[in-house]
Design an enzyme around this catalytic site. Sequence first.
Site, PDB file in Angstrom:
ATOM      1  CG  PHE A 148      -1.817   1.281   1.156  1.00 32.96           C
ATOM      2  CD1 PHE A 148      -3.009   1.265   0.452  1.00 32.96           C
ATOM      3  CD2 PHE A 148      -1.419   2.476   1.750  1.00 32.96           C
ATOM      4  CE1 PHE A 148      -3.797   2.410   0.350  1.00 32.96           C
ATOM      5  CE2 PHE A 148      -2.203   3.620   1.644  1.00 32.96           C
ATOM      6  CZ  PHE A 148      -3.389   3.583   0.949  1.00 32.96           C
ATOM      7  CG  ASP A 233       5.735   4.071   1.678  1.00 28.29           C
ATOM      8  OD1 ASP A 233       5.763   4.856   2.658  1.00 28.29           O
ATOM      9  OD2 ASP A 233       4.741   3.943   0.932  1.00 28.29           O
ATOM     10  CE  LYS A 262      -1.033   6.946   6.765  1.00 29.75           C
ATOM     11  NZ  LYS A 262      -0.618   5.995   5.757  1.00 29.75           N
TER      12      LYS A 262
HETATM   13  C1  LIG Z   1      -0.803   6.084   4.293  1.00 31.83           C
HETATM   14  C2  LIG Z   1       0.287   5.567   3.452  1.00 31.83           C
HETATM   15  C3  LIG Z   1       0.590   6.151   2.219  1.00 31.83           C
HETATM   16  C4  LIG Z   1      -0.244   7.262   1.610  1.00 31.83           C
HETATM   17  O1  LIG Z   1      -0.314   8.388   2.408  1.00 31.83           O
HETATM   18  P1  LIG Z   1      -1.483   9.478   2.144  1.00 31.83           P
HETATM   19  O2  LIG Z   1      -1.086  10.631   3.022  1.00 31.83           O
HETATM   20  O3  LIG Z   1      -2.762   8.831   2.578  1.00 31.83           O
HETATM   21  O4  LIG Z   1      -1.461   9.792   0.708  1.00 31.83           O
HETATM   22  C5  LIG Z   1       1.675   5.668   1.520  1.00 31.83           C
HETATM   23  N1  LIG Z   1       2.407   4.653   1.986  1.00 31.83           N
HETATM   24  C6  LIG Z   1       2.155   4.061   3.174  1.00 31.83           C
HETATM   25  C7  LIG Z   1       3.030   2.959   3.645  1.00 31.83           C
HETATM   26  C8  LIG Z   1       1.075   4.485   3.938  1.00 31.83           C
HETATM   27  O5  LIG Z   1       0.785   3.876   5.079  1.00 31.83           O
END
Ligand SMILES: *Cc1c(COP(=O)(O)O)cnc(C)c1O
Length: 407
Positions: A148, A233, A262
């Site tokens: 994700f 990520d 985040k």
């Molecule tokens: C939440 C998340 C995203 C996307 O972040 P948004 O601010 O919702 O666009 C990307 N990668 C990971 C691992 C995430 O948990």
Amino acid sequence: MSLAHPALDDPQTFLDLDDKWCAHNYSPLPVVAASAEGAWITDVAGKKYLDMLAGYSALNFGHRHPALIAATIEQLNTVTLTSRAFHHNQLGPFCEELAELTGTEMVLPMNSGAEAVESALKVARKWAYQVKGVPENQAQIITAGGNFHGRTISIVSFSDDPVATADYGPFTPGFVGVKYGDIEAFESAITPHTAAVLIEPIQGEAGVVVPPAGYMAAVRKLCTEHNVLMIADEIQSGLGRTGATLALDHEGVRADLYTLGKALGGGILPVSAVVGSRAVLGVLQPGTHGSTFGGNPLAAAVGRAVITLLKTGEMQERATRLGDVLLDKLSGLVGHGVAEVRGRGLWAGVELSPGGRSGKEVSKALAKRGILVKETQITTLRFAPPIVVTEAELTGAVDTLADILAE
Ligand SMILES: *Cc1c(COP(=O)(O)O)cnc(C)c1O
């Protein structure tokens, strides 16, 4: 607030308004927050809930952390937005402090997580053409099954979740998917045109999936051998959640680029960034990439306050200590409605036993008892409480889960 909605202390009023006026791209629990502090949310009727989700780790330091609110208010009274057409006095310090915190050399500030991921992919492609010498338009990026990384067209192009992709094609080419945790699969996907691998050190949305020991180090080694960029990520796993500043720190592994988001916004506003080496981020030249709000004064000031909280290591230590309590206590439920518990630090995926209630049903039952968690996948509950939660609150929440599973 309009007088057309008299029952403003009735949650149903707001559920109806959301249902009528907001696009239905979420299916939230029927809880209507009116205020929040630390690990607690109070709804419009005055009912209190322990927040065990923490905005998917955007609220690592809790709701309205006093130091973060103070920094925000101070900045609100000076300058909030300039665009990148001008310099401002928060950007350079923010980038310097974030690079120092993460042991990197350069920072590309953005807003949402998806935007940071998109930016990292663009940088990796540019690096592949300009530095590695991949022929034009031939760059490939390897991604992992169950990933994700956000919701843009390019990012869902390499999602294997049919719900995330249905009816959104045509998709962006140039991505190759491999099984997460399978190092042979990764190695055989590498070609001379491979620019990068994009990977989560622990997969959050997949259900807090921790890869086999040594996997991340093996990915790093192959990346180095084949001149492939490793992009970690850490939007969900980073900034204290796992008990370290970066989840990869546990593996003794350094990525070429990290995406952060985040928690970088302190639960106040969206702040994201790509951080990494000068050799890679240095490929960006003026005009080739940008964002109106990226690195704005307010975001940079909040980001700096977040970095200050993380610099002492206290948050990371607390996540480690409380994480041990949480994982230990949850593991006691295995065989009692729980099939498996995974996690690291203050981050747990609880796999419910097959044939029992769904994650959604258990989340609803927990919410009725004042505990907020959300299912991820159909049978998994994710626990990611704010790091400021107390040990008693944590153990109380797990006791409530045990009660519900025993019903
Ligand atoms: C939440 C998340 C995203 C996307 O972040 P948004 O601010 O919702 O666009 C990307 N990668 C990971 C691992 C995430 O948990």
